[in-house]
Scaffold this motif. Structure first.
Motif, PDB file in Angstrom:
ATOM      1  N   LYS A  12      51.132  13.469 -28.779  1.00 29.81           N
ATOM      2  CA  LYS A  12      49.853  13.444 -29.500  1.00 29.81           C
ATOM      3  C   LYS A  12      49.139  14.769 -29.282  1.00 29.81           C
ATOM      4  N   GLU A  13      48.186  15.061 -30.180  1.00 25.24           N
ATOM      5  CA  GLU A  13      47.392  16.285 -30.050  1.00 25.24           C
ATOM      6  C   GLU A  13      46.679  16.311 -28.680  1.00 25.24           C
ATOM      7  N   ALA A  14      46.179  15.153 -28.250  1.00 27.76           N
ATOM      8  CA  ALA A  14      45.459  15.110 -26.960  1.00 27.76           C
ATOM      9  C   ALA A  14      46.398  15.467 -25.800  1.00 27.76           C
ATOM     10  N   PHE A  15      47.671  15.089 -25.907  1.00 27.31           N
ATOM     11  CA  PHE A  15      48.628  15.427 -24.838  1.00 27.31           C
ATOM     12  C   PHE A  15      48.863  16.939 -24.813  1.00 27.31           C
ATOM     13  N   ILE A  16      48.948  17.528 -26.003  1.00 24.05           N
ATOM     14  CA  ILE A  16      49.191  18.981 -26.088  1.00 24.05           C
ATOM     15  C   ILE A  16      48.034  19.724 -25.408  1.00 24.05           C
ATOM     16  N   ARG A  17      46.796  19.311 -25.670  1.00 22.77           N
ATOM     17  CA  ARG A  17      45.629  19.938 -25.054  1.00 22.77           C
ATOM     18  C   ARG A  17      45.699  19.872 -23.542  1.00 22.77           C
ATOM     19  N   ASP A  18      46.035  18.690 -23.069  1.00 22.45           N
ATOM     20  CA  ASP A  18      46.109  18.412 -21.640  1.00 22.45           C
ATOM     21  C   ASP A  18      47.177  19.292 -20.968  1.00 22.45           C
ATOM     22  N   MET A  19      48.319  19.420 -21.642  1.00 18.76           N
ATOM     23  CA  MET A  19      49.394  20.235 -21.075  1.00 18.76           C
ATOM     24  C   MET A  19      49.098  21.723 -21.228  1.00 18.76           C
ATOM     25  N   ALA A  20      48.437  22.093 -22.324  1.00 17.62           N
ATOM     26  CA  ALA A  20      48.219  23.520 -22.600  1.00 17.62           C
ATOM     27  C   ALA A  20      47.349  24.169 -21.529  1.00 17.62           C
ATOM     28  N   ILE A  21      46.311  23.484 -21.073  1.00 20.18           N
ATOM     29  CA  ILE A  21      45.461  24.092 -20.034  1.00 20.18           C
ATOM     30  C   ILE A  21      46.245  24.206 -18.724  1.00 20.18           C
ATOM     31  N   GLN A  22      47.068  23.216 -18.448  1.00 20.27           N
ATOM     32  CA  GLN A  22      47.897  23.309 -17.227  1.00 20.27           C
ATOM     33  C   GLN A  22      48.870  24.485 -17.333  1.00 20.27           C
ATOM     34  N   TYR A  23      49.496  24.586 -18.499  1.00 19.99           N
ATOM     35  CA  TYR A  23      50.490  25.643 -18.710  1.00 19.99           C
ATOM     36  C   TYR A  23      49.829  27.015 -18.545  1.00 19.99           C
ATOM     37  N   TYR A  24      48.638  27.179 -19.101  1.00 18.17           N
ATOM     38  CA  TYR A  24      47.916  28.458 -19.023  1.00 18.17           C
ATOM     39  C   TYR A  24      47.623  28.821 -17.561  1.00 18.17           C
ATOM     40  N   VAL A  25      47.090  27.879 -16.820  1.00 16.05           N
ATOM     41  CA  VAL A  25      46.738  28.164 -15.413  1.00 16.05           C
ATOM     42  C   VAL A  25      47.997  28.463 -14.600  1.00 16.05           C
ATOM     43  N   ILE A  26      49.024  27.631 -14.762  1.00 12.59           N
ATOM     44  CA  ILE A  26      50.244  27.824 -13.952  1.00 12.59           C
ATOM     45  C   ILE A  26      50.895  29.169 -14.274  1.00 12.59           C
ATOM     46  N   GLU A  75      53.639  27.727 -25.217  1.00 10.75           N
ATOM     47  CA  GLU A  75      53.502  29.191 -25.212  1.00 10.75           C
ATOM     48  C   GLU A  75      52.570  29.626 -26.350  1.00 10.75           C
ATOM     49  N   THR A  76      52.623  28.953 -27.469  1.00 12.97           N
ATOM     50  CA  THR A  76      51.798  29.345 -28.630  1.00 12.97           C
ATOM     51  C   THR A  76      50.325  28.987 -28.411  1.00 12.97           C
ATOM     52  N   GLU A  77      50.019  28.185 -27.400  1.00 14.00           N
ATOM     53  CA  GLU A  77      48.639  27.753 -27.136  1.00 14.00           C
ATOM     54  C   GLU A  77      47.915  28.687 -26.165  1.00 14.00           C
ATOM     55  N   LEU A  78      48.687  29.580 -25.514  1.00 10.03           N
ATOM     56  CA  LEU A  78      48.111  30.357 -24.401  1.00 10.03           C
ATOM     57  C   LEU A  78      46.892  31.189 -24.786  1.00 10.03           C
TER      58      LEU A  78
END
Ligand code: SF4
Length: 230
Positions: free
Chosen positions: A138-152, A183-186
């Motif tokens: 879901k879009e909400a899952f992508i948001r949740d993962m994207a912030i984690q991915y950016y920080v990590i 990667e495209t959300e960074l």
């Protein structure tokens, strides 16, 4: 498994944003401001929402059981996880051994995130698993993962895979590698994080009118408060 890390030697590291507050700030900057400055005005979650949280936690716990011997950082540190969780995680990485961490912490630009499962490999690379009790992305899952991915990605080199763990519909696991999509959300966070940090120290509540964002992706906890103030 024991971490062999002396907790007293760990330096505290401070943060102003978390995964949750960034996600709420993405929904509405007024929401983020109210969480920080008027926490008592929140409407408590209803029984159905609490039940969904509980079943999500239970699904996550079942997935974690597939990694016997994993180190639960939240259990080891208790409330100190907010101050020394990222130092603890760094110390485990510096041991350069294969290990599994539950709630490993990463900090970048005053933003602290905790990962459901983080698997460290002996060559220094690591994988992260985010567990969601849903059957489709879901879009909400992508948001949740994207912030984690950016920080990590900014906090530590070596992230090899970022997996989303879904429910396969029969309480089993469906695992997808999301790294390419994330990667495209960074780039969006480069501007967003400084803006959210600045909004926290504004003197006045942001003047955001109520609208569609109050219910997307989830109902805001300040609907009653903002309705009263209209
Ligand atoms: S109710 Fe709407 S306007 Fe008010 S803080 Fe929440 S999302 Fe923002």
């Amino acid at each position: 498994m024991s971490s062999n890390i002396h907790l007293r030697s760990l330096m505290p590291e401070f943060f102003k944003l978390s995964k949750t507050t960034v996600i709420k700030g993405m929904q509405c900057e007024r929401y983020l401001y109210l969480l920080k400055h008027k926490p008592k005005e929140k409407t408590p979650h209803d029984a159905l929402t609490l039940q969904k949280f509980a079943s999500g936690k239970s699904f996550e716990a079942t997935f974690k059981e597939t990694f016997p011997g994993g180190l639960a950082v939240d259990h080891i540190l208790g409330k100190d996880i907010y101050a020394i969780g990222s130092s603890f995680t760094k110390a485990v990485f510096e041991q350069k051994q294969a290990a599994t961490l539950f709630e490993a912490c990463f900090l970048y630009r005053q933003t602290l995130i905790m990962t459901d499962v983080c698997r460290l490999h002996e060559d220094g690379s690591f994988d992260v698993y985010e567990v969601k009790n849903g059957t489709a992305v879901k879009e909400a899952f992508i948001r949740d993962m994207a912030i984690q991915y950016y920080v990590i990605k900014n906090a530590r080199p070596g992230l090899a895979h970022f997996y989303l763990v879904l429910n396969d519909g029969e309480d089993g696991f469906l695992i997808k590698d999301m790294a390419e999509e994330l990667e495209t959300e960074l780039s969006r966070f480069e501007e967003l994080i400084p803006r959210l940090l600045a909004s926290l120290i504004q003197a006045e509540e942001p003047a955001v009118a109520m609208g569609e964002q109050c219910h997307r992706p989830y109902d805001c906890e300040y609907i009653a408060y903002c309705t009263k103030k209209k």
